[in-house]
Design an enzyme around this catalytic site. Structure first.
Site, short mmCIF file in Angstrom:
data_model
loop_
_atom_site.label_atom_id
_atom_site.label_comp_id
_atom_site.label_asym_id
_atom_site.label_seq_id
_atom_site.Cartn_x
_atom_site.Cartn_y
_atom_site.Cartn_z
N GLY A 175 -14.20 -14.81 2.25
CA GLY A 175 -13.90 -14.16 3.51
C GLY A 175 -13.95 -12.65 3.37
O GLY A 175 -13.71 -12.11 2.29
N GLN B 77 -12.26 -3.99 5.35
CA GLN B 77 -12.57 -3.99 3.92
C GLN B 77 -13.88 -3.26 3.61
O GLN B 77 -14.12 -2.90 2.47
CB GLN B 77 -12.65 -5.42 3.38
CG GLN B 77 -11.30 -6.12 3.38
CD GLN B 77 -11.44 -7.52 2.85
OE1 GLN B 77 -11.75 -8.45 3.60
NE2 GLN B 77 -11.26 -7.67 1.55
N CYS C 81 -8.08 -11.38 -3.50
CA CYS C 81 -8.69 -10.59 -2.43
C CYS C 81 -9.76 -9.69 -3.02
O CYS C 81 -9.56 -9.07 -4.06
CB CYS C 81 -7.61 -9.76 -1.74
SG CYS C 81 -8.20 -8.72 -0.40
N LEU C 82 -10.89 -9.60 -2.33
CA LEU C 82 -11.97 -8.73 -2.77
C LEU C 82 -11.52 -7.27 -2.83
O LEU C 82 -12.07 -6.49 -3.60
CB LEU C 82 -13.18 -8.87 -1.84
CG LEU C 82 -13.85 -10.24 -1.85
CD1 LEU C 82 -14.88 -10.33 -0.72
CD2 LEU C 82 -14.49 -10.53 -3.20
N HIS D 289 -5.42 -15.04 6.09
CA HIS D 289 -5.63 -13.89 5.21
C HIS D 289 -6.49 -12.82 5.88
O HIS D 289 -6.15 -11.63 5.88
CB HIS D 289 -6.31 -14.39 3.92
CG HIS D 289 -6.61 -13.34 2.91
ND1 HIS D 289 -5.99 -13.31 1.68
CD2 HIS D 289 -7.47 -12.31 2.92
CE1 HIS D 289 -6.47 -12.28 0.98
NE2 HIS D 289 -7.38 -11.66 1.72
N GLU D 290 -7.60 -13.24 6.47
CA GLU D 290 -8.54 -12.27 7.06
C GLU D 290 -7.98 -11.63 8.33
O GLU D 290 -8.18 -10.43 8.55
CB GLU D 290 -9.89 -12.93 7.34
CG GLU D 290 -10.60 -13.47 6.11
CD GLU D 290 -10.75 -12.47 4.97
OE1 GLU D 290 -10.83 -11.25 5.22
OE2 GLU D 290 -10.79 -12.91 3.81
N HIS E 101 -5.77 -8.78 7.48
CA HIS E 101 -6.49 -7.54 7.18
C HIS E 101 -6.69 -6.71 8.45
O HIS E 101 -6.64 -5.48 8.41
CB HIS E 101 -7.88 -7.83 6.59
CG HIS E 101 -7.91 -8.02 5.12
ND1 HIS E 101 -7.52 -7.04 4.23
CD2 HIS E 101 -8.31 -9.07 4.36
CE1 HIS E 101 -7.68 -7.49 2.99
NE2 HIS E 101 -8.15 -8.71 3.04
#
Length: 166
Positions: A46, A51, A92-93, A134-135, A138
Site C-alpha cells: 500500500g 508518502q 511501513c515504506l 493503515h493507508e 496516512h
C-alpha cells in the site's frame, strides 16, 4: 509513468492532513499511475499520496486476496465499517526496517472514488483490511508507529514469516 521518492519518518509532510480531491483530471491520473509504479517497485502492499509528498486523499494498494492480485486505486477513501480484531505485525515504506505489533480489524469496508470520480465500496479481510486502515491513517498525518504495542526485530520476521501492511 515515473517512480516517485518515498518520504521517510522525520519528514514533516508525513504528519500533515491531506486535502480532498476535487478535480478528477490528467494530473490526478498521472499521480495514480506514478503511485502504482512506485508501489510495484517498492515491494510493499500500500502507498498513500503523502508518502510521495502529495497532500491529497489518494491511496493505491494491492488486494492480495484476489486471484490474480489486483491493484486498487482509492480517491477520497474512508473506512465506513469494521469487524473483528487481531494483533498483527505491521511495517511501513516510510519507516524502513521498523516492524511492530498493532491491533487492526479482521474485516473492513471502505468507500472511495475511482480516478474518474465514481463512488464505490469495497470490502477486505486480513491484510487488505489492515491496509485500508493503515493507508487512510496516512491521509490524516498518522504513522503506524503511533499504534505499535510492541516492536519486533526484523530478523525474527524472516524466521517467523509474518507479513506487514505496507
Amino acid at each position: 509513468m515515473a517512480l516517485r521518492k518515498i518520504l521517510t519518518q522525520g519528514d514533516e509532510q508525513l504528519l500533515k492532513h491531506s486535502r480532498k480531491v476535487e478535480k478528477f483530471d490528467a494530473r490526478l491520473h498521472t499521480l495514480l499511475d506514478d503511485m502504482r509504479e512506485t508501489l510495484e517497485n517498492s515491494g510493499g502492499v500500500g502507498l498513500a499520496a503523502p508518502q510521495v509528498g502529495v497532500l491529497r486523499r489518494v491511496v493505491v494498494l494491492l488486494d492480495v486476496n484476489t486471484e490474480p492480485e489486483e491493484m486498487v486505486e482509492l480517491v477520497n477513501p474512508e473506512v465506513i465499517e469494521t469487524h473483528g480484531e487481531e494483533r498483527v505485525v505491521e511495517g511501513c515504506l516510510s519507516v524502513p526496517g521498523v516492524y511492530g505489533y498493532v491491533t487492526r480489524p479482521t474485516w473492513a469496508k471502505i468507500r472511495a472514488q475511482d480516478r474518474d470520480g465514481n463512488w464505490f465500496e469495497r470490502e477486505g479481510e486480513g491484510i487488505v483490511a489492515q491496509c485500508f486502515c493503515h493507508e487512510t491513517e496516512h491521509l490524516d498525518g498518522h504513522l503506524f508507529t503511533e499504534k505499535v504495542e510492541e516492536y519486533v526485530d526484523p530478523e525474527d520476521l524472516q524466521q517467523g514469516g509474518e507479513g506487514d501492511a505496507e
